[in-house]
Write an enzyme that holds these catalytic residues in place. Structure first.
Site, short mmCIF file in Angstrom:
data_model
loop_
_atom_site.label_atom_id
_atom_site.label_comp_id
_atom_site.label_asym_id
_atom_site.label_seq_id
_atom_site.Cartn_x
_atom_site.Cartn_y
_atom_site.Cartn_z
N ASP A 1 0.88 -1.16 0.00
CA ASP A 1 0.00 0.00 0.00
C ASP A 1 0.92 1.22 0.00
O ASP A 1 2.02 1.17 0.56
CB ASP A 1 -0.88 -0.02 1.25
CG ASP A 1 -1.71 1.25 1.37
OD1 ASP A 1 -2.29 1.66 0.35
OD2 ASP A 1 -1.77 1.81 2.47
N THR B 1 0.18 4.78 0.96
CA THR B 1 0.09 5.73 2.07
C THR B 1 0.30 5.06 3.42
O THR B 1 -0.39 4.11 3.76
CB THR B 1 -1.28 6.44 2.07
OG1 THR B 1 -1.51 6.98 0.77
CG2 THR B 1 -1.32 7.54 3.10
N THR C 1 -2.36 2.13 -5.13
CA THR C 1 -2.63 3.52 -4.80
C THR C 1 -3.87 3.99 -5.55
O THR C 1 -4.18 3.48 -6.64
CB THR C 1 -1.43 4.43 -5.15
OG1 THR C 1 -1.79 5.77 -4.90
CG2 THR C 1 -1.02 4.27 -6.61
N GLY C 2 -4.57 4.93 -4.97
CA GLY C 2 -5.74 5.50 -5.61
C GLY C 2 -5.39 6.74 -6.42
O GLY C 2 -6.25 7.38 -7.01
#
Length: 519
Positions: free
Chosen positions: A365, A367, A516-517
């Site tokens: 991930d 963040t 990530t978005g």
């Protein structure tokens, strides 16, 4: 069902899932208890070994009359510390899930009782004090390691519990009442003030504020919420006050579900442990059957005395006890989980530890994992005023704000050793920014909407803003009453150790990917 009964049920539910620190304490107390028992038995084993005929010979002493009675006394003390195994065996028998503790209890109990009788009837000439005492010693240490491993999940539960506030502002009519979060129920309306955490999941029915939901998303960027928007338990209200109608409390809330997931992880076992448990169940009946068969064969067919045959039968039980299974697997599990926790990794299922060696990809991930998970200034853009001036003016204005963005700007200015200027007529503009006066000149700092409302936006500024806002970055704009003076770009920052970690994985032949978005 009356309201009081519903309230009691809800409180029990909240107590069960909210008091994770008590669960952790229970695990740690269990581990401490086993360790205490282990050290006491370790000390008692020394004189027990020295009182054997071999031990006396090494010391240069001859056998004496009270030797067996002294061994009986010491072995009885050691046996007392093994009674906990009989409690576990009772649970196995009640559940008809016969395992290691059933076999251990049979062997320890039979060996101790037969040895005790032999002490007072010397003609039997059979003692198992050393055998059963060393078995107890090994298994106590194994149980300590297992309990210590379980306490790691308790640590995680305790950390999750800290995400919730201890008190909530319950609104009853027009009255505000501070209550324990365990007293909250679905349908209650609570007031959440700036800087406070949301006590349970719900919907905003009045007010507007920015929220930090990094506990769930990992994103440090504040999220603006208003009426009809949902908020989650544990999220932090950064500015403004909101009224929230709760609809998911206790184990049904987001935090409750996380706690439930961790509690379930705590119950998992490695495949080797599950296999060992099954093997212990088979071994229990096998050892018991062989022990009975041994007694029958030596009595009926070989023609030896029943006492001699019984001695052989108990010997079979003691030898069949799985010393290695009781120590080896808990040791490996404890070392693995301890190293994982020290490196910030929580293992959801211990069975997965056994297949880690076969992985091809490691997926991160972004963040909070590869990045710090907190806002930081990444760039200062000036429109002719100079970067230091833009940063100094921005930090001075934001020094009166409690917003995460403002705090990040002030922090960066201090790291740059800039002195903050005195601000008068400071005003917070909810959801947009702040305004104030520095050296008799009016300044504003905030978002795009604030600049548009003050007639300061244009095509050239839009182009610069779009360029700065790429990749999900947050842009704060500084202006005076006449024009925009500069922009401050904020974003999550990459951890210094991330590059080294990725390189180490590549050196091991593993491929890496990032979730990530961001665009």
């Amino acid at each position: 069902m009356d309201n009081n009964h519903q309230h009691r049920e809800h409180r029990d539910e909240m107590n069960h899932h909210g008091h994770s620190s008590h669960m952790m304490d229970g695990e740690m107390n269990s581990a401490s208890d086993f360790l205490k028992r282990f050290w006491i038995v370790s000390v008692l084993l020394i004189p027990l070994l020295l009182l054997t005929k071999t031990g006396l010979g090494v010391l240069g002493f001859s056998d004496f009359y009270l030797r067996s009675y002294l061994q009986f006394g010491i072995a009885t003390a050691i046996f007392y510390f093994a009674l906990i195994f009989f409690k576990h065996a009772r649970h196995e028998i009640k559940a008809k899930n016969y395992g290691m503790m059933t076999l251990v209890s049979l062997a320890v109990g039979a060996g101790y009782l037969f040895s005790a009788v032999s002490t007072f009837l010397p003609s039997l000439n059979a003692e198992f004090y050393i055998e059963i005492s060393t078995l107890i010693w090994v298994l106590l240490f194994g149980h300590y390691l297992e309990a210590k491993s379980g306490a790691r999940a308790g640590d995680a539960l305790n950390e999750v519990a800290k995400l919730l506030p201890k008190k909530a502002h319950l609104l009853v009519g027009n009255e505000e009442k501070d209550v324990d979060i365990f007293d909250l129920r679905e349908g209650n309306i609570v007031l959440v003030k700036p800087g406070e955490k949301v006590p349970a999941d719900g919907t905003i029915i009045a007010g507007k504020a920015n929220f930090n939901e990094s506990l769930i998303s990992g994103e440090s960027k504040p999220i603006e919420k208003q009426e009809a928007d949902r908020v989650i338990a544990g999220s932090i209200c950064l500015d403004g006050s909101v009224q929230v109608k709760l609809d998911r409390v206790g184990e049904n809330s987001t935090i409750g579900q996380i706690q439930k997931l961790i509690a379930q992880a705590k119950q998992t076992k490695p495949s080797a442990q599950s296999l060992a448990d099954k093997a212990a169940g088979i071994l229990t009946f096998t050892a018991l059957g062989v022990a009975i068969l041994t007694v029958l064969i030596w009595t009926l067919f070989v023609g030896q005395s029943f006492i001699f045959a019984l001695t052989l039968g108990i010997t079979v039980l003691v030898i069949a006890c799985p010393h290695a299974l009781g120590l080896a697997i808990p040791t490996v599990s404890t070392i693995a989980t301890t190293l994982a926790v020290k490196n910030g990794l929580f293992v959801k299922n211990l069975k997965k530890l056994e297949i880690v060696k076969d992985v091809d990809y490691v997926i991160f991930d972004k963040t909070g994992t590869l990045t710090k998970g907190e806002f930081g200034v990444t760039e200062v853009v000036d429109m002719g005023e100079g970067k230091q001036d833009v940063l100094g003016l921005s930090a001075s204005l934001e020094s009166g704000s409690s917003h995460m963005i403002g705090l990040s700007i002030v922090k960066h200015a201090k790291e740059e050793n800039l002195s903050l200027m005195r601000v008068s007529n400071f005003k917070n503009i909810a959801g947009k920014g702040v305004r104030g006066v520095i050296d008799d000149e009016k300044y504003i700092i905030g978002n795009k909407v604030l600049m548009q409302e003050n007639g300061l936006w244009g095509a050239e500024i839009e182009e610069k803003y779009t360029q700065c806002a790429k990749y999900g970055k947050t842009v704060v704009i500084l202006a005076n009453s006449k024009a925009i003076l500069g922009m401050i770009v904020l974003a999550d920052q990459i951890k210094p150790e991330s590059k080294k970690a990725i390189k180490s994985l590549h050196d091991l032949g593993l491929k890496t990917a990032m979730l990530t978005g961001d665009d």
